[in-house]
Design an enzyme around this catalytic site. Structure first.
Site, PDB file in Angstrom:
ATOM      1  N   GLN A  29       4.526 -17.835   3.267  1.00  0.00           N
ATOM      2  CA  GLN A  29       5.891 -17.617   2.785  1.00  0.00           C
ATOM      3  C   GLN A  29       6.863 -18.678   3.320  1.00  0.00           C
ATOM      4  OE1 GLN A  29       3.954 -15.255   4.136  1.00  0.00           O
ATOM      5  NE2 GLN A  29       4.122 -13.314   3.066  1.00  0.00           N
ATOM      6  N   ASN A  50       8.067  -7.152  12.340  1.00  0.00           N
ATOM      7  CA  ASN A  50       8.298  -8.232  11.378  1.00  0.00           C
ATOM      8  C   ASN A  50       6.970  -8.960  11.141  1.00  0.00           C
ATOM      9  OD1 ASN A  50      10.146  -9.736   9.705  1.00  0.00           O
ATOM     10  ND2 ASN A  50      10.037 -11.412  11.180  1.00  0.00           N
ATOM     11  N   LYS A  51       7.007  -9.897  10.228  1.00  0.00           N
ATOM     12  CA  LYS A  51       5.823 -10.657   9.806  1.00  0.00           C
ATOM     13  C   LYS A  51       4.952 -11.074  10.987  1.00  0.00           C
ATOM     14  CE  LYS A  51       4.875 -11.513   6.474  1.00  0.00           C
ATOM     15  NZ  LYS A  51       3.983 -10.545   5.796  1.00  0.00           N
ATOM     16  N   ARG A  73       8.650  -9.290  -2.605  1.00  0.00           N
ATOM     17  CA  ARG A  73       8.420  -9.031  -1.181  1.00  0.00           C
ATOM     18  C   ARG A  73       9.699  -9.329  -0.403  1.00  0.00           C
ATOM     19  NH1 ARG A  73      10.255 -13.438   0.433  1.00  0.00           N
ATOM     20  NH2 ARG A  73       9.549 -12.889   2.500  1.00  0.00           N
ATOM     21  N   GLY A  74       9.687  -8.948   0.885  1.00  0.00           N
ATOM     22  CA  GLY A  74      10.878  -9.086   1.718  1.00  0.00           C
ATOM     23  C   GLY A  74      11.510  -7.714   1.863  1.00  0.00           C
ATOM     24  N   ALA A  75      11.695  -7.275   3.096  1.00  0.00           N
ATOM     25  CA  ALA A  75      12.105  -5.881   3.329  1.00  0.00           C
ATOM     26  C   ALA A  75      13.348  -5.465   2.532  1.00  0.00           C
ATOM     27  CB  ALA A  75      12.290  -5.640   4.827  1.00  0.00           C
ATOM     28  N   ARG A 105       3.179  -0.210   0.177  1.00  0.00           N
ATOM     29  CA  ARG A 105       3.137  -0.942   1.451  1.00  0.00           C
ATOM     30  C   ARG A 105       3.794  -0.065   2.514  1.00  0.00           C
ATOM     31  NH1 ARG A 105       4.955  -6.863   1.507  1.00  0.00           N
ATOM     32  NH2 ARG A 105       3.424  -6.873   3.193  1.00  0.00           N
ATOM     33  N   ASP A 134      11.255  -6.278   9.150  1.00  0.00           N
ATOM     34  CA  ASP A 134      10.802  -5.297   8.160  1.00  0.00           C
ATOM     35  C   ASP A 134      11.184  -3.895   8.579  1.00  0.00           C
ATOM     36  OD1 ASP A 134       8.856  -7.728   7.850  1.00  0.00           O
ATOM     37  OD2 ASP A 134       8.886  -6.631   5.964  1.00  0.00           O
TER      38      ASP A 134
END
Lengths: 341, 341
Positions: free
Chosen positions: B193, B243-244, B44-46, B87, B234
């Site tokens: 996270q 973003n998150k 995970r993580g853009a 995703r 993201d």
């Protein structure tokens, strides 16, 4: 349904740390057991803590072997110290303990009579909380419209009080009036009172409830998924509302989005001789944040902050709902002066 | 240390769902395995998702039984569809998949040569991300002062990228320059996270880190315990940062308290042909909110919202840090036009 009851010298309540998966009845027989239950949040919620402290003194009175009035008062004073050392922020606990002790001191009667007076005063405090919540519910329901979606944080429900609830009492009263409302409940980390208690109470009562994480408050406001916020309070001082950590975050977001932010709390929560700077914010143990259900989540050896409460300046509060009516922003000078709105 | 590597036709990475308690190496051999790892947030993580998608196509190429160029392209197109269906929000995944496919299409060579070109392009994307983060770190470190306490949300670290990190890359660069900084990391519910990955990375590197719940962001700002915020992204569209979930909440609170709010993200995150209204926000399964570690937390039968991201309008963003420099508010017209600041 009463959350806390006095029954033949025992306090009957629910272990709130076990909800919603298990309903475990607690039978508390001593002031030390009561202090343990308060410290570990088996019994929590500012108004309920008032009744719990009062009943704690009733237990101390009944268990006392005092042979004279002054011995009994000394036992009660010890019990007050024990209770006051549990949690520093919710003012109702201090208020109730002092009120019961004051009653015993003023009475100046014989030991057995004084014991009866202590139990009676504890019962009265519990009854008054139940009545205050019903009145608060009616006062607050007038602010709720058919179709409202109301965000609430933590649990200010039946479980936080002797009966009915403060913020959830307002929601219940509006629902009973036939207003078709919905509730968005924040989970309320670290101890998840929203997920565990608020969602449980509302679901049980048939009031539609949607759970979110605390981090979603901005999202639901930006998307106009809520149009009102109602929370309870652990203490309301001259210039601010002290309530569960995360309340201030929700208040700033409500302010930014023009969403009314209401606080529902009984007079026993008001502490008008103090300002925010004088309030002690309880710092709880790091494991509440780093662990979950006994299981470690976070890396070892890091720093942790775990304040149980935060402070919302009154400029972010649209109105304070209490058993005597509603203080709007324009009435806050009266509120500070202790005058009815 | 590289978070993702290509080794003899296998992608080597870490299962991020198991950190920080276990370090489990994943050996991914097919595009379907890669898609599963992405869907379940093992990877995970853009920026890392960009490299993962590119390497996913490299796996598809190496595993292809195509006997001619058009068959290979068809296999790659299938793989692109598989990867894009994982995703919807992080743009790097789409960008990288399209870039690798485009390279293969343009090449028009023989099957084995095209396979080699695909692997090479995937490697290049990974290398470029590592280089971009180092440059971004230097650009961003200029904004950090000795003694700063920086709040970050989610994980925009080494683990979210091929190497070094975006927001944490800036923090690492400032730390390497000898600036004595501290970090406050939000735990970042529902998937933690911050608690699991950011706290772990910073602790490992000796950078002081304090963990808070997401509900404490208002508290730490009100108490002036932080003086800067840096997050990753993201996707950055013309008018907003995606973003998150929780980023918008932090941005509004920073704005209210006059705390600078920085976004650090590589150009591969920019999506300047779109606006916020066109971004699909991934809604993840309710159990992430109602359960923890397989254990039920919330009452049965309630509604749940679980958006993985939120949208922060650029008016709340002080500056965007990227590998090419820093866009301040005054440069946002240039940013939207795709011109260097």
């Amino acid at each position: 349904m009463r959350t806390i009851k006095w029954q033949d010298g025992t306090v009957i309540t629910i272990d709130q740390t076990r909800l919603p998966l298990e309903t475990v009845t607690l039978k508390i027989k001593t002031v030390d057991e009561m202090a343990e239950a308060i410290k570990n949040l088996r019994v929590r919620g500012a108004p309920l803590l008032g009744a719990a402290a009062a009943y704690g003194l009733a237990l101390a009175a009944c268990n006392s072997n005092a042979t004279c009035e002054s011995e009994l008062l000394a036992d009660l004073e010890d019990a007050v110290q024990t209770l006051k050392s549990t949690r520093p922020t919710a003012v109702n606990l201090f208020w109730a303990a002092d009120r019961v002790l004051g009653k015993a001191r003023d009475f100046r009667g014989r030991v057995e009579e004084t014991k009866a007076i202590v139990v009676q005063e504890a019962q009265r405090i519990a009854d008054e909380d139940a009545e205050a919540n019903l009145a608060m519910g009616e006062n607050g329901a007038a602010l709720i419209n058919d179709g409202d979606v109301i965000l609430t944080h933590c649990n200010a429900g039946e479980l936080a009080t002797v009966e009915y609830g403060t913020a959830l009492g307002v929601i219940r009263a509006a629902w009973k009036q036939g207003k078709k409302i919905k509730v968005i409940a924040t989970e309320t980390r670290p101890l998840l009172q929203g997920a565990r208690l608020t969602a449980y109470e509302l679901k049980r009562d048939g009031i539609p409830v949607t759970l979110i994480t605390d981090s979603m408050v901005g999202y639901v406001m930006q998307k106009r998924l809520v149009n009102k916020v109602i929370v309870g309070a652990d203490r309301i001082v001259q210039d601010a509302v002290v309530n569960k950590i995360g309340t201030f975050t929700a208040a700033v977001l409500a302010h930014e989005h023009g969403v009314p932010f209401y606080v529902a709390a009984p007079k026993s929560t008001f502490d008008l001789t103090r300002t925010a700077s004088e309030v002690i914010i309880e710092e709880r143990k790091p494991a509440e944040v780093t662990h979950y259900g006994g299981q470690q989540v976070a890396a070892e050896g890091i720093g942790v902050l775990n304040p149980a409460f935060d402070i919302t300046p009154l400029k972010y509060v649209t109105a304070i709902i209490y058993e005597g009516g509603v203080y709007y922003q324009k009435d806050f000078a009266k509120f500070k002066a202790g005058i009815s709105p």
